[in-house]
Design a protein around this motif. Structure first.
Motif, short mmCIF file in Angstrom:
data_model
loop_
_atom_site.label_atom_id
_atom_site.label_comp_id
_atom_site.label_asym_id
_atom_site.label_seq_id
_atom_site.Cartn_x
_atom_site.Cartn_y
_atom_site.Cartn_z
N TYR A 65 5.16 35.12 0.36
CA TYR A 65 4.01 35.98 0.62
C TYR A 65 3.47 36.58 -0.68
CZ TYR A 65 1.22 38.77 3.78
OH TYR A 65 0.18 39.29 4.47
N MET A 66 4.39 37.10 -1.48
CA MET A 66 4.00 37.68 -2.76
C MET A 66 3.39 36.62 -3.67
SD MET A 66 6.45 38.85 -5.89
CE MET A 66 6.59 37.40 -6.89
N VAL A 67 4.00 35.46 -3.70
CA VAL A 67 3.57 34.43 -4.64
C VAL A 67 2.13 34.00 -4.34
CG1 VAL A 67 4.04 32.09 -5.46
CG2 VAL A 67 5.91 33.66 -5.05
N ARG A 68 1.81 33.88 -3.05
CA ARG A 68 0.42 33.55 -2.69
C ARG A 68 -0.52 34.66 -3.12
NH1 ARG A 68 2.14 30.99 1.88
NH2 ARG A 68 2.10 32.89 3.07
N ALA A 69 -0.09 35.91 -2.90
CA ALA A 69 -0.93 37.04 -3.28
C ALA A 69 -1.14 37.08 -4.79
CB ALA A 69 -0.31 38.34 -2.79
N LEU A 70 -0.25 36.44 -5.54
CA LEU A 70 -0.40 36.41 -7.00
C LEU A 70 -1.06 35.12 -7.46
CD1 LEU A 70 2.94 38.10 -8.11
CD2 LEU A 70 0.66 39.09 -7.96
N GLY A 71 -1.64 34.38 -6.53
CA GLY A 71 -2.50 33.28 -6.93
C GLY A 71 -1.83 31.94 -7.14
N VAL A 72 -0.66 31.73 -6.52
CA VAL A 72 0.00 30.45 -6.67
C VAL A 72 -0.10 29.68 -5.36
CG1 VAL A 72 2.19 29.28 -7.10
CG2 VAL A 72 1.61 31.35 -8.36
N ASN A 73 -0.40 28.40 -5.45
CA ASN A 73 -0.44 27.55 -4.28
C ASN A 73 1.00 27.24 -3.88
OD1 ASN A 73 -0.72 25.62 -2.34
ND2 ASN A 73 -2.32 24.47 -3.44
N ALA A 117 10.15 31.90 -7.33
CA ALA A 117 9.58 33.03 -6.61
C ALA A 117 9.12 32.62 -5.21
CB ALA A 117 8.40 33.61 -7.41
N SER A 127 7.49 30.07 -10.74
CA SER A 127 6.70 30.17 -9.51
C SER A 127 7.43 29.51 -8.35
CB SER A 127 5.34 29.51 -9.68
OG SER A 127 4.66 30.10 -10.77
N MET A 173 5.76 27.36 -14.28
CA MET A 173 5.76 26.64 -13.01
C MET A 173 7.10 26.79 -12.30
SD MET A 173 5.06 22.63 -12.28
CE MET A 173 3.45 22.53 -13.03
#
Ligand SMILES: Nc1ncnc2c1ncn2[C@@H]1O[C@H](COP(=O)(O)OP(=O)(O)OP(=O)(O)O)[C@@H](O)[C@H]1O
Ligand SMILES: [Mg+2]
Lengths: 311, 264
Positions: free
Chosen positions: A177-185, A171, A168, A165
């Protein structure tokens, strides 16, 4: 000689204060450096923490419990800013200003409309500790308690930001942008960061209030700038490199050095009312260093035609 | 199988800047398809990929993946199904974090993230092994900050991150466009290798016609928010660049206009 003596006394006090305020600075570090978010909530939540703990201690609640309550109170402040920013999509700085302004009223409600809550005839955590360690100076007591808290907090933060967590959250501050693309809210991550940060700020306010034996609704004014100044001083002195724990430690060093610098200029005859100006100048200069470097050291080039953005 | 059904998207609706980026678009992507997407500037290619990824919502229509309706799912919830590489090498990686930390973030794509340690020891061996396949020597720089890497290295890393957990659909939006020709070639070869090795269903936007013809089993061409050509199998294999240009003119009534399109 007299000057040196009073300077030394002032130094001792400055170091102790620096450590107590460094807990706030750690909070500011989380928002400003980790999340890349200028969070003005802290001006309110610092006072909230101070007022909550002063009110509770003055009503004979155990000082330790009062600190815990201040931590939770600060966390709630951070949550409100996070909610305004992420769920209602109010720009970050504005969201934090709204919370800060609202907290002026709320803090007065908590203090029962007293602008100052004195702690007379009740014992704070510092008094309790002092009665165990008889004969030790009050500055040293403050320093020991402050350091105990700082060590525990840095350990917890180091652990937390190493977890899935915590990574995340780091990051998210780095590349949302990347973090959302990797599935994190990313909204949740920002809220957690703000909650954590303001919890520490509230705790710091509570410790400062108990240490000075009063809470004041105005005690938070300028907190964000002091926090930024401390973070920047720490970075300038200790460098950007090394591990996360090192960075956290340099924040604490920054906070202490800030207090020492303040003590020195006060000894040199500056009025304490000048300090806010001085701190603001310090931060403005430190933040503008990269721009200055660029402007001074790069030759003026003819404007290049920028490529069209295309997605 | 991924289906776009009657998907439309208009930007700045009811203003003078109104732009119909996608118009009643229908597309069915079979599992295992490797589709290349070409089209002029503003044809709606990126918009189509962004809609699939959930960067913004559709105005109307449906997006289904293996029978699951994605249309209303937020971007971060769709991520478990999708691997993405962007045109901008800065977008796909976190610059201030280590190569290993970036990979660890990607390794947990679509999984819940709790209080376990961010990278477990045995993961590092896996990452080293995977990085070796890139042949960029990154396996020896596991803890280096990604910000120190070149654009091509970052793009290769992003590609690895997007495929570390096998995605149901890989979305590549001109992911070699910002690289110098030699690096672009290298990253593209790598892309082709990974896609065929892992049998990835892929949608790849490119501005290079030759690459669009050479790679994949299916080619679609877009214009003004519509798909105007959809060529598969044998027909695609025998395609020439000049055929494509002719087909484009016939379908759209004007000459291909893309300042970055490579015709040769
Ligand atoms: N976020 C946005 N806001 C407003 N308009 C947008 C937005 N994104 C895209 N558009 C517009 O929608 C149209 C389609 O854009 P899109 O980015 O999908 O084109 P493209 O096919 O990817 O083009 P290119 O080859 O230049 O990348 C363009 O006219 C563009 O200006
Ligand atoms: Mg595009």
């Amino acid at each position: 000689m007299e000057f040196i003596q009073s300077l030394l006394a002032a130094m001792q006090d400055a170091v102790a204060q620096g450590v107590l305020w460094s807990i706030m600075t750690l909070g500011v570090y989380i928002t400003f450096r980790v999340l890349d978010f200028a969070d003005l909530t802290v001006d309110g939540s610092f006072a909230t923490g101070g007022i909550i703990s002063a009110m509770l201690v003055s009503h004979s609640v155990s000082p330790m419990l009062a600190l815990l309550a201040a931590l939770l109170g600060g966390m709630l402040c951070g949550f409100v800013t996070g909610f305004l920013h992420t769920k209602l999509e109010i720009p970050g700085i504005l969201a934090s200003i709204l919370t800060m302004i609202a907290l002026y009223s709320i803090n007065l409600r908590i203090s029962n409309f007293a602008s100052n809550v004195p702690l007379l005839g009740v014992s704070t955590i510092f008094d309790q500790f002092g009665s165990v360690l008889k004969g030790v100076g009050s500055n040293v007591i403050s320093l020991i308690i402050g350091l105990l808290f700082v060590v525990v907090i840095i350990s917890v933060l180091y652990w937390f930001f190493g977890t899935e967590m915590g990574s995340s959250i780091r990051a998210t501050g780095d590349n949302e942008y990347m973090v959302r693309a990797l599935g994190v809210n990313t909204n949740t991550m920002k809220i957690i960061g703000l909650v954590l940060s303001n919890g520490l700020v509230g705790l710091s306010g509570a410790l400062v209030a108990q240490n000075q034996h009063f809470g004041d609704v105005g005690m938070g004014t300028g907190t964000i700038v002091i926090g930024l100044a401390s973070v920047i001083i720490g970075e300038v002195l200790m460098g950007h490199r090394f591990s996360f724990a090192y960075k956290l430690a340099s924040v604490v060093v920054g906070s202490i050095i800030y207090r020492v610098m303040i003590a020195v200029v006060l000894q040199l005859g500056l009025k304490s009312s000048d300090l806010k100006l001085l701190t603001a100048l310090l931060v403005a200069i430190a933040l503008s260093i990269p721009v200055m470097k660029r402007k001074l050291f790069t030759k003026v080039k003819p404007a290049e035609s920028e490529e069209e953005p295309n997605d | 199988m991924i289906e776009l059904k009657n998907v439309s998207k208009t930007f700045n609706a009811n203003t003078i800047n109104e732009k119909r980026a996608l118009v009643n678009l229908n597309l069915t992507i079979e599992s295992g398809d490797f589709i290349t997407v070409i089209g002029g500037n503003g044809a709606g290619k990126s918009t189509m990929l962004n809609l699939i990824a959930g960067v913004f919502p559709c105005d109307s229509g449906k997006i289904m993946l293996d029978g699951e309706d994605l249309t209303r799912l937020p971007e971060y919830r769709r991520a478990k199904l999708l691997g993405r590489v962007f045109q901008d090498p800065m977008r796909g990686t976190a610059a201030d974090m280590g190569i290993d930390e970036n990979l660890a973030m990607a390794y947990r794509r679509g999984k819940s993230r709790g209080f376990r340690w961010g990278i477990r020891r045995e993961e590092r061996d896996l990452y080293r092994e995977k990085l070796k396949t890139l042949e960029l020597g990154l396996e020896d720089r596991l803890t280096s900050k990604v910000g120190l890497l070149s654009g091509g290295q970052r793009q290769a890393l992003t590609l690895l991150m997007a495929t570390l957990q096998k995605p149901k659909l890989l979305l590549l939006d001109e992911h070699t466009a910002a690289l110098d020709p030699k690096t672009a070639r290298k990253v593209l070869e790598l892309t082709d290798e990974i896609i065929s090795r892992d049998h990835l269903t892929t949608l790849m936007v490119t501005h290079n016609m030759r690459d669009a013809i050479r790679l994949g089993n299916r080619l679609i061409m877009m214009d003004e928010g519509r798909i105007i050509l959809d060529i598969k199998g044998e027909e695609k294999k025998n395609l020439q660049v000049k055929d494509l240009l002719e087909l484009f003119e016939k379908a759209s009534g004007s000459a291909m206009d893309n300042d970055r399109m490579l015709l040769s």
